[in-house]
Motif scaffolding. Structure first.
Motif, short mmCIF file in Angstrom:
data_model
loop_
_atom_site.label_atom_id
_atom_site.label_comp_id
_atom_site.label_asym_id
_atom_site.label_seq_id
_atom_site.Cartn_x
_atom_site.Cartn_y
_atom_site.Cartn_z
N PHE A 67 52.93 143.44 -0.90
CA PHE A 67 53.38 145.02 -0.12
C PHE A 67 53.79 145.79 -1.48
O PHE A 67 53.84 146.95 -1.62
N SER A 68 54.77 145.08 -2.04
CA SER A 68 55.76 145.52 -3.32
C SER A 68 55.21 145.88 -4.07
O SER A 68 56.07 146.45 -4.59
N ASP A 69 54.27 144.76 -4.83
CA ASP A 69 53.46 145.28 -6.25
C ASP A 69 52.10 145.80 -5.73
O ASP A 69 51.97 147.06 -6.68
N VAL A 70 52.26 146.97 -4.22
CA VAL A 70 50.92 147.80 -4.55
C VAL A 70 51.56 149.51 -3.89
O VAL A 70 51.54 150.21 -4.71
N LEU A 71 52.85 148.94 -3.30
CA LEU A 71 53.12 150.59 -2.24
C LEU A 71 54.87 150.36 -2.25
O LEU A 71 55.55 149.98 -2.90
N ALA A 72 55.22 151.66 -3.09
CA ALA A 72 56.66 151.82 -3.70
C ALA A 72 57.33 153.09 -3.37
O ALA A 72 56.37 154.06 -4.05
N GLU A 73 58.17 153.26 -2.85
CA GLU A 73 58.39 154.71 -2.80
C GLU A 73 60.13 154.67 -3.82
O GLU A 73 60.88 153.95 -3.45
#
Length: 176
Positions: A67-73
């Motif tokens: 998940f952190s490879d694709v989406l990050a805030e």
């Protein structure tokens, strides 16, 4: 810092291997690697029994997506914590279940097609490509001598005469 997987344990024996008569004991040499041994060895084939190890050669290391490879805030903009947590859960669940559904539908037909393709490639390589290469290697000395004769009879005299005709030409550059 180096990880432990690259460390090798070496046994060092500091004792003298000399016996009472001053003769060293000869230790048997280890067997040669399988590719250099004279006895035929069979390389172990991957078995279908071990279902836990599905990528033993690491062919698809690049597909380990989280998940952190694709989406990050970024730090400046954050959504609600619950939204972020549920988004991560939904991402992982959809990735897992979509992959499972797609493989249930496509894995067997695609593996059959890949098996047929690799069988076709192996057959073409064994029965067409390699015999053609061997024929070329066998006939190459004859073709080389024929080509050298053609060059020496037709092309070399033409190039020699053209060189002699052009050897009398001198080009002078002058500024006017």
């Amino acid at each position: 810092m180096m990880s432990d997987e690259y460390l090798v344990e070496c046994k060092i024996d500091d004792d003298d291997d000399d016996d009472d008569y001053g003769v060293q004991k000869i230790q048997p040499s280890p067997p040669p690697p399988p590719q250099f041994s004279s006895s035929p060895s069979i390389t172990p084939q991957p078995s279908l029994i071990h279902v836990d190890i599905r990528d033993p050669c690491g062919v698809n290391k690049h597909l380990k997506v989280e998940f952190s490879d694709v989406l990050a805030e970024p730090a400046s903009t954050h959504s609600y914590d619950r939204v972020w947590i549920y988004s991560g859960i939904a991402f992982e669940a959809m990735r897992l279940w979509c992959y499972r559904c797609l493989t249930a539908l496509c894995a067997v037909p695609v593996s059959c097609l890949c098996g047929c393709l690799f069988a076709l490639l192996a057959c073409m390589h064994i029965w067409c490509v390699m015999p053609c290469i061997q024929v070329c290697h066998t006939c190459l000395p004859c073709v080389r001598s024929l080509w050298m004769s053609v060059v020496n009879i037709f092309i070399a005299p033409f190039c020699t005469s053209a060189a002699r005709c052009c050897s009398g030409i001198h080009v002078l550059f002058s500024k006017e």
